[in-house]
Design a protein around this motif. Structure first.
Motif, short mmCIF file in Angstrom:
data_model
loop_
_atom_site.label_atom_id
_atom_site.label_comp_id
_atom_site.label_asym_id
_atom_site.label_seq_id
_atom_site.Cartn_x
_atom_site.Cartn_y
_atom_site.Cartn_z
N GLN A 170 22.01 35.27 -23.58
CA GLN A 170 21.00 35.68 -24.56
C GLN A 170 20.68 37.17 -24.49
O GLN A 170 20.01 37.70 -25.37
CB GLN A 170 19.70 34.90 -24.32
CG GLN A 170 19.85 33.39 -24.37
CD GLN A 170 18.57 32.68 -23.98
OE1 GLN A 170 17.48 33.16 -24.26
NE2 GLN A 170 18.70 31.55 -23.32
N LEU A 171 21.15 37.84 -23.43
CA LEU A 171 20.79 39.23 -23.20
C LEU A 171 21.89 40.18 -23.66
O LEU A 171 23.06 39.81 -23.74
CB LEU A 171 20.51 39.46 -21.71
CG LEU A 171 19.43 38.59 -21.07
CD1 LEU A 171 19.27 38.93 -19.60
CD2 LEU A 171 18.09 38.76 -21.81
N SER A 172 21.49 41.42 -23.93
CA SER A 172 22.47 42.44 -24.31
C SER A 172 21.98 43.80 -23.84
O SER A 172 20.82 43.98 -23.49
CB SER A 172 22.68 42.46 -25.83
OG SER A 172 21.49 42.80 -26.50
N ASN A 173 22.89 44.74 -23.86
CA ASN A 173 22.54 46.11 -23.53
C ASN A 173 21.67 46.67 -24.66
O ASN A 173 22.07 46.64 -25.83
CB ASN A 173 23.83 46.93 -23.40
CG ASN A 173 23.60 48.32 -22.85
OD1 ASN A 173 22.54 48.91 -23.04
ND2 ASN A 173 24.60 48.85 -22.18
N PRO A 174 20.48 47.15 -24.38
CA PRO A 174 19.59 47.62 -25.47
C PRO A 174 20.10 48.81 -26.25
O PRO A 174 19.53 49.15 -27.29
CB PRO A 174 18.28 47.94 -24.73
CG PRO A 174 18.65 48.12 -23.31
CD PRO A 174 19.83 47.24 -23.06
N ILE A 175 21.18 49.47 -25.80
CA ILE A 175 21.69 50.61 -26.57
C ILE A 175 22.77 50.20 -27.57
O ILE A 175 23.32 51.05 -28.28
CB ILE A 175 22.24 51.72 -25.66
CG1 ILE A 175 23.55 51.29 -25.01
CG2 ILE A 175 21.25 52.15 -24.62
CD1 ILE A 175 24.49 52.43 -24.80
N VAL A 176 23.10 48.89 -27.63
CA VAL A 176 24.17 48.44 -28.51
C VAL A 176 23.99 48.95 -29.94
O VAL A 176 24.95 49.36 -30.61
CB VAL A 176 24.27 46.90 -28.49
CG1 VAL A 176 25.15 46.40 -29.63
CG2 VAL A 176 24.84 46.42 -27.16
N MET A 177 22.76 48.96 -30.43
CA MET A 177 22.49 49.34 -31.82
C MET A 177 22.54 50.86 -32.03
O MET A 177 22.41 51.32 -33.17
CB MET A 177 21.13 48.81 -32.26
CG MET A 177 20.98 47.30 -32.12
SD MET A 177 22.29 46.38 -32.98
CE MET A 177 21.89 46.78 -34.67
#
Length: 320
Positions: A170-177
């Protein structure tokens, strides 16, 4: 002397060569470490070349596989890491031959670029072989003078890896966007990189709901360093309550250490997510980063040569 691809049967000889050529240093050499690093890596097994003379392995060059993402494109990369030459064969161009053959193989196998963090003595050799110097890694540092010389290691909260594994998808690197370069993350990568790491003990802070912050404690003569290596979030559930929980648990560990460090790029790009990191500005004081194009279009490689297009965490760049 013959340059050939390394095989599983070569691993014992490779490890012995690394020991005899480089010594143990801060990182002990072992077959277990080699297999974890170069065989079990979720990004792929490392391309390994050996130099052989009279049936003896006298040189080795390994390239750690890594997958970066930039503007939605997966970049197949290798990191120039473990290399050694038998003392009797040093000064005979073994390192250069292995490296140039490695680059030729990389292009044939669809690798896009090579990166590494050389020291000042090895950097000139790489630059002569076509590497370019990007810059020094950007670091965000926090200093706590009240913990100067304190050597006791701060106690981590309970570490429930089984519970965390359920959360990871459910988690991701917050800089993906942000469209900055970042590591292609997966639950298997996180487990390999931090849970199963045979070199260092990594810990995490998590509410098992909306975030996980990975760190390790490194001892120095001046005291302890809390090294923040990764921060993953679920942006849908990371509310004010979760941020406050992260801030409180982070402060407890950080305040017990003289130094807290994080990637300056990751911090700048996710400043609304990171807990308090003090007032010191981001500084380009980390290791030198060098790149070598293998098969990218020149325009793309030129973009990658600028640090502002990267969003690496320390866990992406830490040498291990």
């Amino acid at each position: 002397m013959q340059i050939r691809k390394g095989t599983e049967a070569d691993i014992p000889a490779i490890v012995e060569l690394l020991k005899s050529s480089l010594g143990e240093g801060l990182i002990q050499k072992s077959e277990r470490l080699w297999n974890w690093k170069h065989v079990e890596n979720p990004h792929g097994a490392s391309p390994v070349l050996v130099a052989e003379a009279d049936g003896q392995v006298v040189g080795v060059r390994a390239f750690l596989r890594w997958q970066w993402v930039y503007k939605g494109q997966i970049l197949q990369a290798i990191r120039a890491v473990d290399t050694a030459t038998h003392p009797a064969f040093q000064g005979k161009g073994v390192f250069k031959k292995l490296t140039l053959q490695g680059l030729a193989d990389a292009k044939e196998n669809g690798i896009h670029l090579v990166y590494n963090t050389p020291n000042e003595s090895s950097k000139p050799g790489y630059l002569k072989m076509g590497w370019i110097e990007m810059s020094r890694m950007a670091l965000k540092l926090k200093v706590n003078p009240f913990a100067y010389k304190r050597q006791d290691i701060p106690e981590a909260p309970p570490q429930d890896w089984q519970k965390l594994v359920i959360l990871l998808p459910q988690l991701s690197n917050p800089i993906v966007m942000t469209d900055k370069v970042h590591t292609l993350l997966s639950p298997s990568y996180i487990q390999w990189r931090y849970q199963d790491n045979p070199l260092f003990d990594y810990y995490f802070l998590s509410d098992y709901h909306s975030y996980v912050l990975f760190y390790r404690i490194k001892s120095h003569s001046f005291g302890q360093e809390m090294r923040v290596v990764d921060l993953l979030t679920d942006e849908k559930t990371l509310d004010k309550k979760a941020k406050n929980a992260l801030k409180a648990s982070f402060r407890e560990i950080s305040n017990a250490c003289f130094l807290t460090s994080a990637s300056g790029r990751h911090f700048e790009l996710t400043s609304g997510v990171y807990p308090g990191m003090g007032l010191l500005p981001v500084l380009d004081k980390g290791p030198i980063v060098t790149l070598r194009n293998v098969s990218l279009q020149e325009e793309m490689f030129n973009e990658l040569s600028k640090q502002e297009n990267w969003g690496y965490a320390l866990g992406d760049m830490e040498l291990f």
